[in-house]
Design an enzyme around this catalytic site. Sequence first.
Site, mmCIF file in Angstrom:
data_model
loop_
_atom_site.group_PDB
_atom_site.id
_atom_site.type_symbol
_atom_site.label_atom_id
_atom_site.label_comp_id
_atom_site.label_asym_id
_atom_site.label_seq_id
_atom_site.Cartn_x
_atom_site.Cartn_y
_atom_site.Cartn_z
ATOM 1 N N HIS A 1 34.335 42.962 45.428
ATOM 2 C CA HIS A 1 35.693 42.436 45.540
ATOM 3 C C HIS A 1 36.375 43.048 46.758
ATOM 4 O O HIS A 1 36.155 44.214 47.101
ATOM 5 C CB HIS A 1 36.484 42.754 44.270
ATOM 6 C CG HIS A 1 37.773 42.002 44.181
ATOM 7 N ND1 HIS A 1 38.912 42.407 44.858
ATOM 8 C CD2 HIS A 1 38.106 40.863 43.530
ATOM 9 C CE1 HIS A 1 39.890 41.555 44.610
ATOM 10 N NE2 HIS A 1 39.428 40.604 43.809
ATOM 11 N N ASN B 1 39.861 37.865 36.526
ATOM 12 C CA ASN B 1 39.779 39.269 36.916
ATOM 13 C C ASN B 1 41.099 39.945 36.567
ATOM 14 O O ASN B 1 42.110 39.758 37.245
ATOM 15 C CB ASN B 1 39.495 39.380 38.421
ATOM 16 C CG ASN B 1 39.409 40.824 38.889
ATOM 17 O OD1 ASN B 1 39.321 41.744 38.084
ATOM 18 N ND2 ASN B 1 39.432 41.013 40.197
ATOM 19 N N LYS C 1 41.778 42.974 36.790
ATOM 20 C CA LYS C 1 41.994 44.110 37.682
ATOM 21 C C LYS C 1 42.410 45.341 36.859
ATOM 22 O O LYS C 1 41.962 45.511 35.719
ATOM 23 C CB LYS C 1 42.995 43.750 38.777
ATOM 24 C CG LYS C 1 42.562 42.512 39.584
ATOM 25 C CD LYS C 1 43.401 42.275 40.819
ATOM 26 C CE LYS C 1 42.907 41.049 41.549
ATOM 27 N NZ LYS C 1 43.655 40.838 42.812
ATOM 28 N N GLY D 1 46.791 37.510 45.817
ATOM 29 C CA GLY D 1 48.017 38.121 45.335
ATOM 30 C C GLY D 1 49.229 37.924 46.216
ATOM 31 O O GLY D 1 50.279 38.519 45.981
ATOM 32 N N SER E 1 44.418 33.017 45.049
ATOM 33 C CA SER E 1 45.657 32.587 44.382
ATOM 34 C C SER E 1 45.532 31.196 43.752
ATOM 35 O O SER E 1 46.433 30.365 43.860
ATOM 36 C CB SER E 1 46.841 32.630 45.355
ATOM 37 O OG SER E 1 47.144 33.960 45.721
ATOM 38 N N GLU F 1 36.735 34.689 48.575
ATOM 39 C CA GLU F 1 38.133 35.075 48.415
ATOM 40 C C GLU F 1 38.742 35.382 49.783
ATOM 41 O O GLU F 1 38.487 36.444 50.342
ATOM 42 C CB GLU F 1 38.264 36.270 47.472
ATOM 43 C CG GLU F 1 37.217 37.359 47.647
ATOM 44 C CD GLU F 1 37.545 38.632 46.890
ATOM 45 O OE1 GLU F 1 38.374 38.586 45.979
ATOM 46 O OE2 GLU F 1 36.983 39.674 47.252
#
Length: 273
Positions: free
Chosen positions: A113, A27, A29, A194, A234, A188
């Site tokens: 997401h 992804n 982003k 992140g 991550s 997730e």
Amino acid sequence: MARTGPSGSSVGEPVLEGQRKYLIGGNWKCNGTLESAKKLIAVLNAAGPIPAHVEVVVATPLIHIPLALETLRTDIEVSGQNAGLNVGMGAFTGETCVSQLKDIGCSWVVLGHSERRQGFGMAGEDNDLVAQKVKVAVEAGLKVMFCIGEKKEEREAGVTLEVCAKQMAPAAALLSEDQWANVAIAYEPVWAIGTGLTATPEMAQDTHAGIRAWVSDNVSPKVASEIRIQYGGSMKGANAKDLLAMPDIDGGLIGGASLTADFFNIINGAPPV
């Protein structure tokens, strides 16, 4: 749009009948200039063979989808990062519909997401809206990485699976059993996205097993045994092998590491069949 990039190459043995093929999604982003996207695609194109038991997809920013379709190796599929609730084209300013993603050549779309659920300076998407978008996408012929997951305070309160169940329940009510064949669940943990924090393989496995059990009870045992559940907190080359070795972790949805050559360390971290 025809895929005109290099064909890529494969290595190793494919999955056996009844086994789940690993799904590694990247992804990107809202990252990348035209120049940096070209450089990243060149890195991926030169990264060597993809294991035959691993499916690889990258979700580029919308403006870079044509570039990816034209120049990215064809053994990596291209995905949208979002799509509208609208089934077709029309007066939906700023939106992209699933038929447009399908028409241009995308085979996947990421929906639900956590960043879109929470919003970023605007209202986020709720569970019912995400489920409706999943239904629209699947009916248009796209495959969906359907994202779910809990926040840090929910993890600490011990309600992770309750949160995931609330996110999955509207989709279970809308999708037929056959439609789940075109859905992967991307778990997730929001607190790990992140941040550099990662659930231990055992923590992640426990949650993935709970998600699979919920699907078995609320959709069907067949769907539960077949559906791929990705880990999206991550994951990077340094921890991918241990995470992917867990029996209910069938891949990853990768953020930051998908923007570097480390993405292929994750792909190659999938244990052989």
